[in-house]
Design a protein around this motif. Structure first.
Motif, mmCIF file in Angstrom:
data_model
loop_
_atom_site.group_PDB
_atom_site.id
_atom_site.type_symbol
_atom_site.label_atom_id
_atom_site.label_comp_id
_atom_site.label_asym_id
_atom_site.label_seq_id
_atom_site.Cartn_x
_atom_site.Cartn_y
_atom_site.Cartn_z
ATOM 1 N N THR A 192 67.701 -8.176 -5.689
ATOM 2 C CA THR A 192 68.422 -7.843 -6.919
ATOM 3 C C THR A 192 68.194 -6.378 -7.302
ATOM 4 O O THR A 192 69.131 -5.677 -7.716
ATOM 5 C CB THR A 192 67.961 -8.764 -8.061
ATOM 6 N N LYS A 210 74.756 -3.621 -17.233
ATOM 7 C CA LYS A 210 75.149 -5.017 -17.421
ATOM 8 C C LYS A 210 74.381 -5.933 -16.469
ATOM 9 O O LYS A 210 73.927 -7.019 -16.848
ATOM 10 C CB LYS A 210 76.651 -5.150 -17.191
ATOM 11 N N MET A 211 74.228 -5.440 -15.215
ATOM 12 C CA MET A 211 73.488 -6.233 -14.235
ATOM 13 C C MET A 211 72.019 -6.344 -14.642
ATOM 14 O O MET A 211 71.396 -7.402 -14.499
ATOM 15 C CB MET A 211 73.605 -5.591 -12.854
ATOM 16 N N SER A 213 70.858 -6.323 -17.650
ATOM 17 C CA SER A 213 70.779 -7.271 -18.762
ATOM 18 C C SER A 213 70.781 -8.713 -18.250
ATOM 19 O O SER A 213 70.008 -9.558 -18.717
ATOM 20 C CB SER A 213 71.953 -7.046 -19.713
ATOM 21 N N LYS A 214 71.658 -8.981 -17.282
ATOM 22 C CA LYS A 214 71.705 -10.329 -16.701
ATOM 23 C C LYS A 214 70.429 -10.635 -15.927
ATOM 24 O O LYS A 214 69.954 -11.777 -15.907
ATOM 25 C CB LYS A 214 72.926 -10.467 -15.798
ATOM 26 N N ASP A 217 67.902 -11.865 -18.316
ATOM 27 C CA ASP A 217 68.123 -13.282 -18.639
ATOM 28 C C ASP A 217 67.608 -14.180 -17.514
ATOM 29 O O ASP A 217 66.995 -15.226 -17.765
ATOM 30 C CB ASP A 217 69.613 -13.546 -18.862
ATOM 31 N N LEU A 218 67.865 -13.749 -16.287
ATOM 32 C CA LEU A 218 67.430 -14.540 -15.136
ATOM 33 C C LEU A 218 65.913 -14.584 -15.034
ATOM 34 O O LEU A 218 65.316 -15.640 -14.790
ATOM 35 C CB LEU A 218 68.038 -13.969 -13.855
ATOM 36 N N LEU A 242 73.241 -17.574 -12.844
ATOM 37 C CA LEU A 242 72.798 -16.292 -13.391
ATOM 38 C C LEU A 242 72.716 -15.241 -12.284
ATOM 39 O O LEU A 242 73.133 -14.090 -12.464
ATOM 40 C CB LEU A 242 71.433 -16.450 -14.070
ATOM 41 N N TYR A 243 72.171 -15.648 -11.147
ATOM 42 C CA TYR A 243 72.096 -14.720 -10.008
ATOM 43 C C TYR A 243 73.498 -14.361 -9.505
ATOM 44 O O TYR A 243 73.795 -13.184 -9.223
ATOM 45 C CB TYR A 243 71.280 -15.353 -8.884
ATOM 46 N N GLY A 245 76.190 -14.327 -11.202
ATOM 47 C CA GLY A 245 76.805 -13.443 -12.183
ATOM 48 C C GLY A 245 76.447 -11.993 -11.919
ATOM 49 O O GLY A 245 77.290 -11.085 -12.067
ATOM 50 N N ILE A 246 75.200 -11.760 -11.513
ATOM 51 C CA ILE A 246 74.766 -10.396 -11.170
ATOM 52 C C ILE A 246 75.528 -9.885 -9.951
ATOM 53 O O ILE A 246 76.017 -8.750 -9.921
ATOM 54 C CB ILE A 246 73.243 -10.381 -10.895
#
Length: 366
Positions: A192, A210-211, A213-214, A217-218, A242-243, A245-246
């Motif tokens: 990641t 944005k990535m 931020s996600k 969350d993850l 969640l992953y 989404g990144i």
């Protein structure tokens, strides 16, 4: 001679020992009475007089009283804490001492009674001779009780050793599972982090933010669940999403994500983070290597009481890529640790140039 604390068994089971001794000597008494009756009725053996009957009865009560003492001696000096030579020698001495005490009690009780019954002086030899004739049988009886005790001691020690072995195996398996779990997180974070660096390098800072931020969350989700061994399938898929989404940000939504989750499978427990290596491989060695539009699909169903999970993605198997085998080996090891032969993992490629990863495990609900 090293001390092994088996005497606690006597304290723990003293009531059972007393009941067992009573039953044992009742059976012995019944056996002796039966043989005496057969000998008298069918083989014309002379009947026992009152003195002999009293002596037999007294001997029976004395052995009933001595049995718990013999059991305690057998627990204190046993084959687990004594060499065989000393074990036999010590118990011959102890058995002889107990039999001598038993004989002295017989003399003290039976001799006066016999003199009153026979109206004459009774010599000690008249009492000791029958005792000496049966000494060998008495010492065999002593060792029979000691033998039963030592069988119990041996079985208990064997069971304790087996429990200790299983505990060590469990601790080893737990340690191996923890190692496997720790292996997943750095591998996932590296991949990641590499994606975020790639966006920053391309000056796509908004996407990188944005990535990131996600990713926060993850990471929060994974930290909250880091002590969990199993989670419901629905939670595992939420973490996987969640992953994904990144990765959708990274690839400008060049691939699509679908899921077909059977409702009855959502509560099935699965090892935490078991899907993550599969999905990472699908992205890195499937989507990333495909120039055209691609997809990732997660399916689940129940077949013959087993949970079946499929991850299907565009792209060919990535065995030739460095690092591909780490996550797959991790999955196989964890499934083997948790389920043994009840689990199955398969990675295959079909004619449509897609890769299919399949996990089959027992379906247990929380």
């Amino acid at each position: 001679m090293s001390a092994v604390p088996h005497i606690h068994l006597f304290k723990r089971h003293r009531f059972k020992i007393i009941i067992g001794a009573l039953i044992f000597w009742l059976l012995i008494g019944l056996f002796v009475f039966t043989t005496e009756t057969i000998a008298r009725n069918y083989f014309k053996s002379p009947a026992l007089d009152v003195v002999e009957q009293k002596q037999y009865l007294l001997r029976w009560f004395l052995w009933l009283f001595l049995t718990p003492i013999i059991i305690a001696l057998g627990l204190k000096i046993n084959i687990r804490n004594s060499r065989l030579f000393w074990f036999v020698l010590i118990h011959i001495g102890l058995g002889t001492s107990l039999l001598t005490g038993e004989f002295l009690i017989e003399v003290a009780v039976i001799k006066p009674f016999a003199e009153n019954f026979y109206l004459r002086h009774v010599d000690v030899g008249e009492i000791i001779l029958p005792f000496l004739f049966k000494y060998f049988a008495y010492i065999i009886t002593y060792f029979l009780i000691i033998g039963i005790v030592n069988i119990y001691v041996y079985m208990e020690s064997l069971q304790a050793a087996e429990l200790q072995k299983k505990e060590l195996e469990f601790q080893l398996a737990l340690s191996q599972l923890q190692t496997l779990r720790m292996q997943i997180h750095p591998h996932f974070l590296f991949n990641t982090h590499h994606s975020i660096i790639a966006l920053i390098t391309k000056k796509e800072n908004d996407k990188a933010a944005k990535m990131l931020s996600k990713l926060s969350d993850l990471l929060r989700t994974t930290i909250e669940k880091q002590e969990a061994e199993f989670v419901p399938l629905a939670e595992e898929i939420n973490t996987a999403e969640l992953y994904l989404g990144i990765q959708l940000i990274r690839f400008n939504e060049r691939f699509t994500y679908h899921k077909n989750i059977a409702p009855e499978t959502e509560k099935c427990l699965i090892p935490y983070f078991i899907l993550q290596p599969i999905i990472e491989n699908a992205v890195i060695y499937g989507i990333e290597k495909t120039e055209n539009d691609a997809f990732i699909t997660i399916n689940s169903d129940v077949e013959s009481s087993r949970l079946v999970i499929e991850v299907i993605n565009t792209g060919l198997l990535g065995h030739e890529h460095k690092g591909f085998g780490i996550g797959i080996a991790n999955i196989k090891s964890r499934l083997q640790q948790y389920y043994g032969n009840q689990s199955a993992f398969e990675l295959r490629q079909n004619d449509a140039h897609t890769t299919i990863a399949t996990i089959k495990i027992p379906c247990h609900e929380s």
